[in-house]
Design a protein around this motif. Structure first.
Motif, short mmCIF file in Angstrom:
data_model
loop_
_atom_site.label_atom_id
_atom_site.label_comp_id
_atom_site.label_asym_id
_atom_site.label_seq_id
_atom_site.Cartn_x
_atom_site.Cartn_y
_atom_site.Cartn_z
N GLU A 25 3.21 12.12 34.86
CA GLU A 25 2.54 11.31 35.88
C GLU A 25 2.62 12.00 37.23
OE1 GLU A 25 4.39 7.43 35.77
OE2 GLU A 25 3.08 6.74 34.21
N GLN A 52 0.55 7.90 27.37
CA GLN A 52 2.00 8.05 27.46
C GLN A 52 2.58 8.35 26.08
OE1 GLN A 52 3.70 4.53 29.22
NE2 GLN A 52 2.94 5.00 31.25
N ASN A 60 -1.63 7.54 37.11
CA ASN A 60 -1.00 6.63 36.15
C ASN A 60 -1.67 6.81 34.81
OD1 ASN A 60 0.81 5.48 37.84
ND2 ASN A 60 -0.54 3.84 38.50
N THR A 91 -1.15 3.57 28.24
CA THR A 91 -0.12 3.48 27.22
C THR A 91 -0.38 4.47 26.11
OG1 THR A 91 -0.03 1.12 27.70
CG2 THR A 91 1.11 1.81 25.77
N TYR A 140 1.67 12.07 25.06
CA TYR A 140 2.48 13.05 25.79
C TYR A 140 3.95 13.01 25.32
CZ TYR A 140 -1.17 14.26 29.10
OH TYR A 140 -2.32 14.71 29.69
N THR A 141 4.42 11.83 25.11
CA THR A 141 5.82 11.69 24.65
C THR A 141 5.99 12.36 23.30
OG1 THR A 141 6.00 9.56 25.80
CG2 THR A 141 7.64 10.01 24.15
N VAL A 173 7.04 11.33 30.41
CA VAL A 173 5.95 10.52 30.95
C VAL A 173 6.02 10.54 32.49
CG1 VAL A 173 5.09 8.16 31.14
CG2 VAL A 173 5.72 9.07 28.92
N GLN A 230 10.73 9.06 28.37
CA GLN A 230 10.44 8.47 29.68
C GLN A 230 10.36 9.56 30.75
OE1 GLN A 230 13.56 5.62 30.13
NE2 GLN A 230 12.53 4.05 28.90
#
Length: 188
Positions: free
Chosen positions: A160, A172, A166, A169, A175-176, A156, A153
């Motif tokens: 961002e 995100q 933004n 999904t 990248y995670t 992300v 988190q």
């Protein structure tokens, strides 16, 4: 009354008889009275023997028998007392041996009981330790999972802000995953 002496010499017999009468006369002895007294004495002796002395002798014999019985009884009682004392001593010895055996058995049972309880305590402590280790492992995995989630988190959120836009999904997730790979943690 005259005394007759048996002798072969009549003159000596006559002289002896005169001597006896002379002596009896000097002492005042009357032959009739003397013979009557002798008969009375014999009657008294016979009556005393028959009625008094026999019962006295019988009573003495009974007492002698009682005394002998009492002595025998005393000896028997002394023997019984000795036997009872021996039996008492044997019972005390036996009781002592039995008591020692009971104490030894109780000690052995206590030792066995102590060993069993010690083993139970060791087993319980091992179970507690094992459960604690499992709980620690579980909590460790949960913390790692939460840390991965929070790291993801953060990545992300940081991305961002860096990109100032933004992310979708899919982006995100990409990248995670790449951030986690760089940190050295795989995503589950």
């Amino acid at each position: 009354m005259d005394f007759f002496l048996i002798t072969t010499d009549p003159e000596a017999a006559s002289h002896a008889a005169n001597a006896i009468q002379l002596i009896a006369g000097r002492f005042g002895i009357e032959w009739k009275t003397l013979i009557a007294q002798i008969i009375n004495f014999c009657i008294v002796v016979y009556c005393l023997y028959r009625f008094a002395l026999k019962s006295i002798l019988q009573t003495m014999a009974e007492r002698q028998k009682r005394i002998a019985d009492g002595l025998r009884f005393t000896e028997e009682m002394e023997q019984k007392l000795k036997d009872a004392e021996k039996e008492h001593a044997n019972l005390i010895k036996k009781g002592t041996v039995d008591a020692k055996g009971i104490v030894d058995a109780a000690r052995e049972q206590a030792r066995i009981y102590l060993e069993e309880k010690t083993q139970e305590a060791v087993a319980k402590s091992e179970q507690v330790i094992k459960k604690a280790e499992e709980a620690i492992q579980k909590e460790h995995h949960q913390m790692i999972s939460e840390a991965k989630k929070q790291i993801g988190q953060l990545v992300v959120a940081t991305t961002e802000k860096v990109l100032d836009r933004n992310l979708s999904t899919d982006e995100q997730a990409r990248y995670t995953q790449s951030s986690l790979n760089e940190v050295g943690v795989e995503k589950k």
